[in-house]
Scaffold this motif. Structure first.
Motif, PDB file in Angstrom:
ATOM      1  N   GLU A 139      35.805  -0.804 -18.050  1.00  0.00           N
ATOM      2  CA  GLU A 139      35.840   0.276 -18.019  1.00  0.00           C
ATOM      3  C   GLU A 139      35.117   1.259 -19.530  1.00  0.00           C
ATOM      4  N   ARG A 140      36.073   1.224 -20.365  1.00  0.00           N
ATOM      5  CA  ARG A 140      35.552   1.523 -21.839  1.00  0.00           C
ATOM      6  C   ARG A 140      34.333   0.997 -22.163  1.00  0.00           C
ATOM      7  N   ALA A 141      34.027  -0.534 -21.810  1.00  0.00           N
ATOM      8  CA  ALA A 141      32.593  -0.859 -22.035  1.00  0.00           C
ATOM      9  C   ALA A 141      31.904  -0.126 -21.495  1.00  0.00           C
ATOM     10  N   VAL A 142      31.719  -0.018 -20.444  1.00  0.00           N
ATOM     11  CA  VAL A 142      31.031   1.298 -19.744  1.00  0.00           C
ATOM     12  C   VAL A 142      30.820   2.281 -19.990  1.00  0.00           C
ATOM     13  N   ILE A 143      32.185   3.118 -19.825  1.00  0.00           N
ATOM     14  CA  ILE A 143      31.899   4.231 -20.677  1.00  0.00           C
ATOM     15  C   ILE A 143      30.892   4.648 -22.246  1.00  0.00           C
ATOM     16  N   MET A 144      31.704   3.714 -23.379  1.00  0.00           N
ATOM     17  CA  MET A 144      30.922   3.279 -24.900  1.00  0.00           C
ATOM     18  C   MET A 144      29.103   2.843 -24.921  1.00  0.00           C
ATOM     19  N   SER A 145      29.294   2.017 -23.604  1.00  0.00           N
ATOM     20  CA  SER A 145      27.460   1.092 -24.491  1.00  0.00           C
ATOM     21  C   SER A 145      26.734   1.875 -23.744  1.00  0.00           C
ATOM     22  N   GLU A 146      25.614   1.601 -24.454  1.00  0.00           N
ATOM     23  CA  GLU A 146      24.391   2.667 -24.392  1.00  0.00           C
ATOM     24  C   GLU A 146      23.492   1.484 -23.488  1.00  0.00           C
ATOM     25  N   SER A 147      23.466   0.181 -23.806  1.00  0.00           N
ATOM     26  CA  SER A 147      22.886  -0.326 -23.518  1.00  0.00           C
ATOM     27  C   SER A 147      23.588  -1.628 -21.536  1.00  0.00           C
ATOM     28  N   HIS A 148      22.214  -1.867 -20.667  1.00  0.00           N
ATOM     29  CA  HIS A 148      22.287  -2.325 -19.130  1.00  0.00           C
ATOM     30  C   HIS A 148      23.391  -3.264 -19.611  1.00  0.00           C
ATOM     31  N   ILE A 149      22.763  -4.478 -21.229  1.00  0.00           N
ATOM     32  CA  ILE A 149      23.779  -5.126 -20.951  1.00  0.00           C
ATOM     33  C   ILE A 149      24.801  -5.407 -21.834  1.00  0.00           C
ATOM     34  N   LEU A 150      26.049  -5.530 -21.225  1.00  0.00           N
ATOM     35  CA  LEU A 150      27.073  -5.826 -22.073  1.00  0.00           C
ATOM     36  C   LEU A 150      27.288  -6.489 -23.701  1.00  0.00           C
ATOM     37  N   GLN A 151      27.781  -6.595 -23.912  1.00  0.00           N
ATOM     38  CA  GLN A 151      27.528  -7.954 -25.655  1.00  0.00           C
ATOM     39  C   GLN A 151      28.808  -7.966 -25.592  1.00  0.00           C
ATOM     40  N   PRO A 152      29.053  -8.926 -26.475  1.00  0.00           N
ATOM     41  CA  PRO A 152      30.556  -9.071 -26.606  1.00  0.00           C
ATOM     42  C   PRO A 152      30.748  -8.234 -27.919  1.00  0.00           C
ATOM     43  N   HIS A 153      30.645  -7.673 -28.758  1.00  0.00           N
ATOM     44  CA  HIS A 153      31.056  -6.687 -29.844  1.00  0.00           C
ATOM     45  C   HIS A 153      31.466  -4.645 -28.841  1.00  0.00           C
ATOM     46  N   ASP A 154      31.229  -5.313 -26.926  1.00  0.00           N
ATOM     47  CA  ASP A 154      31.196  -3.928 -26.715  1.00  0.00           C
ATOM     48  C   ASP A 154      32.805  -4.428 -25.667  1.00  0.00           C
ATOM     49  N   PHE A 155      33.092  -5.590 -26.419  1.00  0.00           N
ATOM     50  CA  PHE A 155      34.432  -5.476 -25.864  1.00  0.00           C
ATOM     51  C   PHE A 155      35.511  -5.531 -26.923  1.00  0.00           C
ATOM     52  N   PHE A 156      37.064  -5.160 -27.546  1.00  0.00           N
ATOM     53  CA  PHE A 156      37.446  -4.628 -28.484  1.00  0.00           C
ATOM     54  C   PHE A 156      38.993  -4.618 -27.725  1.00  0.00           C
ATOM     55  N   PHE A 157      39.387  -6.040 -28.387  1.00  0.00           N
ATOM     56  CA  PHE A 157      40.804  -6.406 -28.408  1.00  0.00           C
ATOM     57  C   PHE A 157      41.605  -5.974 -29.498  1.00  0.00           C
ATOM     58  N   SER A 158      42.550  -6.039 -29.252  1.00  0.00           N
ATOM     59  CA  SER A 158      44.065  -5.607 -30.694  1.00  0.00           C
ATOM     60  C   SER A 158      43.677  -6.811 -31.532  1.00  0.00           C
ATOM     61  N   GLY A 159      43.691  -6.759 -32.382  1.00  0.00           N
ATOM     62  CA  GLY A 159      43.589  -7.805 -33.453  1.00  0.00           C
ATOM     63  C   GLY A 159      44.406  -9.252 -33.346  1.00  0.00           C
ATOM     64  N   ALA A 160      45.701  -8.389 -33.376  1.00  0.00           N
ATOM     65  CA  ALA A 160      46.859  -9.430 -32.652  1.00  0.00           C
ATOM     66  C   ALA A 160      47.810  -8.901 -31.848  1.00  0.00           C
ATOM     67  N   THR A 161      48.359 -10.266 -30.670  1.00  0.00           N
ATOM     68  CA  THR A 161      49.088  -9.305 -29.701  1.00  0.00           C
ATOM     69  C   THR A 161      49.802  -9.984 -29.940  1.00  0.00           C
ATOM     70  N   GLN A 162      51.394  -9.765 -29.215  1.00  0.00           N
ATOM     71  CA  GLN A 162      52.609 -11.114 -29.284  1.00  0.00           C
ATOM     72  C   GLN A 162      52.323 -12.607 -28.158  1.00  0.00           C
ATOM     73  N   LYS A 163      52.748 -12.884 -27.725  1.00  0.00           N
ATOM     74  CA  LYS A 163      52.101 -13.733 -27.721  1.00  0.00           C
ATOM     75  C   LYS A 163      53.832 -14.922 -27.798  1.00  0.00           C
ATOM     76  N   HIS A 164      54.972 -15.212 -26.693  1.00  0.00           N
ATOM     77  CA  HIS A 164      55.997 -15.743 -26.901  1.00  0.00           C
ATOM     78  C   HIS A 164      56.743 -15.202 -28.424  1.00  0.00           C
ATOM     79  N   ASP A 165      56.972 -16.187 -29.875  1.00  0.00           N
ATOM     80  CA  ASP A 165      57.410 -16.003 -30.742  1.00  0.00           C
ATOM     81  C   ASP A 165      56.355 -15.914 -31.827  1.00  0.00           C
ATOM     82  N   GLY A 166      55.541 -15.952 -32.117  1.00  0.00           N
ATOM     83  CA  GLY A 166      54.249 -16.029 -33.039  1.00  0.00           C
ATOM     84  C   GLY A 166      53.297 -14.651 -32.705  1.00  0.00           C
ATOM     85  N   LEU A 167      51.983 -15.185 -33.448  1.00  0.00           N
ATOM     86  CA  LEU A 167      50.589 -14.066 -33.258  1.00  0.00           C
ATOM     87  C   LEU A 167      49.743 -14.831 -32.958  1.00  0.00           C
ATOM     88  N   VAL A 168      49.200 -14.543 -31.918  1.00  0.00           N
ATOM     89  CA  VAL A 168      47.261 -15.061 -31.883  1.00  0.00           C
ATOM     90  C   VAL A 168      46.331 -13.844 -31.725  1.00  0.00           C
TER      91      VAL A 168
END
Length: 457
Positions: A380-409
């Motif tokens: 949904e965010r990529a559709v709203i923000m992108s100005e291109s008809h082809i979504l590229q990797p930079h159109d998808f933003f994930f938080s830099g780090a997320t919790q997974k088990h007891d460490g960082l990914v």
């Protein structure tokens, strides 16, 4: 007083028709008369009559009433909510009983008494009004359920795990077996619950959702079992609980693992007895619900640790459905992406977009801690923000780090990026306290300040 109501009078005697019209037009807005019974279907299809006054015998010398019953059935075939009052000069109790069983509202003998006929038609008008209101409410309820259900028709996939879930739903839906759905947040537990309801024999009845984690202990009984007026300070009127409202349909108890032990006992009692007693009342009320529960907690482990009642678990998990996290079915991501893209391009009135292969690979490699819900929001965010008809990797933003088990990914493993992310996380943990953050990172305050300046934090 304004006259209301549309009446159709059907009789082969012209004098009876004229007399009926003279009497009824003083009391009702519209009175139509019909001498030929074969015209009844056309009239019923083209007009919306409140009451039909129908003679039972049309052939000369006929007194069996069979013609009347024939045309009564024809009318009800065309309009099941039609209100018909049968009229005959040859009535008896047996014929009156049969008329009611066949679907007539009442039975009047000729010659009629004007007061009695008017009273009968008035009662028939009220019945018609009630039927129309009930039909309208049912139609509105059906439409409301369809509208509410619309966002939940997105449980899709082609992985082996999802195919197995589809097979289980198909087997279980037609039964009234209690179902427990297990899975992480965002895996689609409510989608599965609604699909079970849609495929069940109760599909035309209500589907009621209760978030067990959002109900306080003080309101638990009132919300689920209802209360009577005066039961507590704010109980200003009688109110049905969720179990009563869901009776005949499906009750979905979401996050049941959050239910405290004392409330688990109360829920178990209701499920065992299949009846509820409203708060402030001593009268039990029977309930008929199909129960579906869901949780993201390790409920079997909770039973072992005495945090969840084993007898309640046995009551709710006749069938268990385990939903795999999205990271365990990456083959479904392309299908989900295509589905969400189509939805959000339509919603935001954008030309149909596509996802590049590089972007799709990025989506398939990400571990999706928020599962399908997180993927949906990313699209949904990529559709709203992108100005291109082809979504590229930079159109998808994930938080830099997320919790997974007891460490960082980490999304990237560049050392500077990793250092920046760790500093951000420790600062957040200590709410910006530099001294505490530096101590945990093993740095001096001066060294930490240098890094904050370096990374623009």
């Amino acid at each position: 007083m304004k006259k209301t109501g549309k009446i159709l009078v059907v009789d082969d005697d012209r004098d009876v028709l004229v007399a009926a019209r003279l009497l009824l037009k003083k009391h009702f807005d519209t009175v139509h008369i019909e001498e030929t019974p074969s015209s009844i279907p056309t009239r019923v299809r083209n007009e919306n009559y409140d009451v039909i006054l129908l003679d039972m015998n049309f052939a000369r010398g006929e007194s069996s009433g069979e013609e009347g019953f024939y045309w009564l059935n024809k009318i009800l075939e065309i309009d099941p909510s039609a209100v018909v009052v049968l009229v005959t000069a040859y009535g008896d109790v047996q014929m009156a009983v049969k008329a009611i069983k066949e679907g007539a509202m009442d039975f009047v003998q000729k010659p009629w008494q004007n007061e009695k006929l008017l009273a009968t038609l008035s009662a028939a008008m009220n019945l018609r009004k009630s039927k129309v209101e009930v039909d309208a409410l049912r139609s509105r309820q059906r439409r409301l359920h369809e509208d509410l259900d619309q966002p939940f028709q997105e449980f899709i996939g082609e992985s082996q795990a999802i195919k197995e879930i589809f097979r289980t739903i198909h087997k279980v839906a037609q039964t009234d077996a209690n179902v427990l759905i297990l899975g992480e947040n965002g895996t689609g537990k409510e989608l599965v619950a609604r699909e079970l309801h849609r495929q069940s024999r109760r599909a035309q009845e209500v589907f009621i959702t209760v978030d067990m984690g959002a109900i306080t202990e003080t309101l638990f009984e009132s919300e689920l079992f209802g209360h009577v007026k005066g039961a507590f300070t704010d109980a200003r009127e009688d109110r049905a609980g969720r179990f009563e409202i869901a009776s005949g349909g499906t009750l979905f108890l979401d996050e049941i693992g959050n239910l405290p032990l004392p409330l688990q006992a109360k829920l178990l009692t209701v499920l065992q007895r299949r009846q509820v007693t409203r708060v402030g009342s001593n009268t039990p009320r029977p309930i008929d619900v199909r129960l579906i529960c869901a949780t993201n907690k390790p409920i079997h482990q909770m039973v072992a640790e005495n945090q969840f009642r084993q007898d309640l678990l046995y009551r709710i998990n006749t069938v268990e459905i385990h939903l795999p996290p999205l990271r365990e079915r990456p083959e479904d991501i392309a299908l989900l992406v295509e589905h969400f893209l189509a939805n959000y391009c339509k919603k935001y009135q954008k030309p149909q977009m596509q996802v590049s292969q590089a972007a799709l690979k990025k989506l398939q490699k990400y571990h999706w801690p928020g599962n399908v819900r997180e993927l949906q929001h990313a699209i949904e965010r990529a559709v709203i923000m992108s100005e291109s008809h082809i979504l590229q990797p930079h159109d998808f933003f994930f938080s830099g780090a997320t919790q997974k088990h007891d460490g960082l990914v980490f999304e990237r493993y560049n050392l500077e990026d990793v250092e920046k992310i760790v500093i951000q996380k420790v600062l957040t943990k200590h709410r910006g306290n530099i001294s505490q953050a530096a101590r945990e990172l093993g740095l001096t305050r001066t060294s930490l300040y240098r890094r904050l300046e370096k990374y623009g934090l």
